[in-house]
Design an enzyme around this catalytic site. Structure first.
Site, PDB file in Angstrom:
ATOM      1  N   GLY A 208       6.566   5.244   8.567  1.00  0.00           N
ATOM      2  CA  GLY A 208       5.766   6.458   8.677  1.00  0.00           C
ATOM      3  C   GLY A 208       5.994   7.128  10.012  1.00  0.00           C
ATOM      4  CB  SER A 209       4.055   9.695  11.788  1.00  0.00           C
ATOM      5  OG  SER A 209       2.798   9.083  12.041  1.00  0.00           O
ATOM      6  CB  THR A 210       6.521   8.088  16.290  1.00  0.00           C
ATOM      7  OG1 THR A 210       7.884   8.066  15.818  1.00  0.00           O
ATOM      8  CG2 THR A 210       6.463   7.355  17.625  1.00  0.00           C
TER       9      THR A 210
ATOM     10  CE  LYS B 132      -1.813   2.857   2.715  1.00  0.00           C
ATOM     11  NZ  LYS B 132      -1.891   4.046   1.807  1.00  0.00           N
TER      12      LYS B 132
ATOM     13  CB  VAL C 147       0.575   6.400  11.805  1.00  0.00           C
ATOM     14  CG1 VAL C 147      -0.122   5.276  11.048  1.00  0.00           C
ATOM     15  CG2 VAL C 147      -0.131   7.723  11.537  1.00  0.00           C
ATOM     16  N   GLY C 148       2.557   4.713  13.730  1.00  0.00           N
ATOM     17  CA  GLY C 148       3.241   3.458  14.009  1.00  0.00           C
ATOM     18  C   GLY C 148       2.777   2.812  15.307  1.00  0.00           C
TER      19      GLY C 148
ATOM     20  CD  GLU D  50      10.492  12.823  11.788  1.00  0.00           C
ATOM     21  OE1 GLU D  50      11.377  12.208  11.180  1.00  0.00           O
ATOM     22  OE2 GLU D  50       9.412  12.307  12.123  1.00  0.00           O
TER      23      GLU D  50
ATOM     24  CB  CYS E 255      13.139   8.981   9.274  1.00  0.00           C
ATOM     25  SG  CYS E 255      11.395   8.849   8.877  1.00  0.00           S
TER      26      CYS E 255
ATOM     27  CD  GLU F 159      12.407   4.400   8.924  1.00  0.00           C
ATOM     28  OE1 GLU F 159      12.371   5.326   9.780  1.00  0.00           O
ATOM     29  OE2 GLU F 159      12.293   4.591   7.718  1.00  0.00           O
TER      30      GLU F 159
END
Length: 462
Positions: free
Chosen positions: A216-218, A163, A220-221, A364, A272, A238
């Site tokens: 992706g972002s922390t 995706k 959403v992770g 970030e 990142c 990651e």
């Protein structure tokens, strides 16, 4: 979604050229029922793929790499249009896909288990493919990161459902077409463009998907990890970074200053691994800024299709507004130039006089913005380097080998460079500490991460 059957899609996503704001393409958004159907097709294809001889799987992956190699320029130009990457970077990124497919092909026939000495018989381990793997790729490096998960997963005998990000699906869709052209079985590698909260969530939640690889972002992770945990589903994550660039007084200051700009301006800072916290020993702080200023001002920002351009636009209006929100109106520091008019442009920016605990120094930004902070000694440098929730990457500059070893061991980050800013090689492991993620990608163990270890004991007693 790459399938011969036509489907009526209730929604579509517009893909914009970040340099102009113009629409490049309109792509249908995959629905949850379509994800379900794709998983079923992938599962059937995976069983045949896993049963094929390892040499045959390796041969097809090498053929895939060769087909990608023949389309490097096409993929690069497509990446320029959808992601605003400079053409030089985009060529490297397409080449990285080729190289990783080759590297993964080399691991197929070397994916071996062990024979373990035990009493009363023979004990062996087998590395079995997981089944169907879901790869959720980001918009900042659409091509290479898609391959980081997909290539080793395919090499280990799995099917892959990829995706891509909503804003950057075009190169992923083209990659799926090239896979079929290379002879990979139909439905083994499918691309499911769509929204994260629809297609992405359906992929994460689907019981037929054995593992998720998410970049992706922390924020959403964490959600992905929690949803995977409900099914005891493994996930490689990651996530974000706020990487330090530590410059000691004994370093080659000219080299460190010359290298610093692109350590946080590459891909317009949407990286990142960006070294967005420049930590400089106080005794050379002023001299370093004198050297850094002309290096920042010399960075060429403009049309990403121009061979001379070093930095292009940000990906979207949303990202531009986000970056602007991190930079104070009373800017103190160094600022480069950026185009005016259409597109999502922000100039190279270095902030000085910022408190170490200020949001811009700890959070970030994901844009072409860095802060410069002074430190006193080695212990202070390590303290500042670790004063963030992230731990993905970083650099240190020194001529003292002992210091380089000590500081490298002390900095809490997964990928460090000494007297350089090199973070990523397909042959070495990549991943982060702390809030920067879980697990590792790339490197000699990449294929193993997409297998389960099965232990088998054979009794030899009469």
């Amino acid at each position: 979604m790459t399938t011969a059957r036509k489907t009526v899609h209730p929604t579509h996503h517009r893909v914009l050229n970040p340099a102009t704001g113009e629409t490049v393409a309109t792509v249908p958004a995959t629905t949850a029922p379509e994800v379900d159907a794709a998983v079923a097709r992938a599962a059937a294809a995976q069983r045949h793929w896993a049963a094929a001889a390892p040499a045959d799987r390796a041969r097809l992956l090498r053929r895939f790499a060769a087909v990608v190699d023949g389309h490097i320029e096409e993929l690069a130009r497509l990446e320029v249009r959808q992601a605003g990457h400079t053409i030089g970077n985009a060529r490297w990124e397409a080449g990285n896909v080729r190289d990783l497919l080759d590297y993964s092909a080399g691991g197929v026939e070397r994916l071996t288990g062990r024979q373990i000495p035990v009493a009363g018989g023979l004990d062996i381990t087998l590395l079995e493919p997981l089944g169907v793997v879901g790869v959720i790729a980001p918009w900042n490096f659409p091509l290479p990161i898609a391959a980081w998960g997909s290539a080793p997963a395919l090499g280990a005998g799995n099917a892959v459902l990829l995706k891509p990000a909503e804003t950057t699906p075009l190169t992923a869709l083209r990659l799926a077409e090239l896979a079929l052209e290379a002879g990979l079985p139909e439905h083994l590698f499918q691309v499911l463009p769509g929204a994260g909260d629809t297609a992405g969530r359906a992929l994460v939640d689907h019981p037929g998907v054995a593992k998720i690889v998410f970049t992706g972002s922390t924020r959403v992770g964490r959600s992905v990890a929690a949803r995977c945990a409900e099914q005891m589903k493994p996930a490689t994550l990651e996530l974000g970074g706020k990487s330090p660039n530590v410059i000691f007084a004994d370093a080659d200051l000219d080299a460190a200053a010359a290298a610093a700009p692109m350590s946080f301006l590459d891909n317009s800072g949407q990286d990142c691994c960006a070294r967005s916290r420049i930590l400089v020993q106080r005794t050379v702080y002023d001299r370093f800024l004198e050297l850094l200023a002309p290096a920042i001002e010399a960075v060429v920002v403009g049309d990403p299709a121009d061979e001379k351009t070093q930095m292009g636009p940000l990906i979207s209006r949303h990202q531009l507004d986000r970056v602007r929100g991190h930079v104070p109106d009373d800017l103190t520091g160094i600022r480069g130039a950026a185009p005016e008019g259409p597109g999502f442009w922000f100039p190279p920016t270095v902030l000085t006089g910022v408190a170490p605990d200020a949001p811009v120094a700890r959070e970030e930004v994901f844009g072409p913005v860095a802060v410069v902070l002074p430190f006193e000694d080695e212990a202070d440098a390590v303290r500042l380097a670790n004063a963030t929730d992230y731990g993905l990457s970083g650099s240190l500059w020194t001529r003292d080998l002992g210091r380089a070893v000590r500081v490298s061991r002390a900095i809490q980050a997964g990928n460090l460079s000494v007297n350089s800013h090199s973070s990523v090689r397909y042959g070495t492991p990549f991943g982060g500490f702390k809030q920067s993620g879980l697990g590792r990608e790339l490197g000699p163990d990449a294929l193993t991460a997409f297998t389960e270890t099965k232990n088998v004991f054979f009794s030899t007693e009469a």
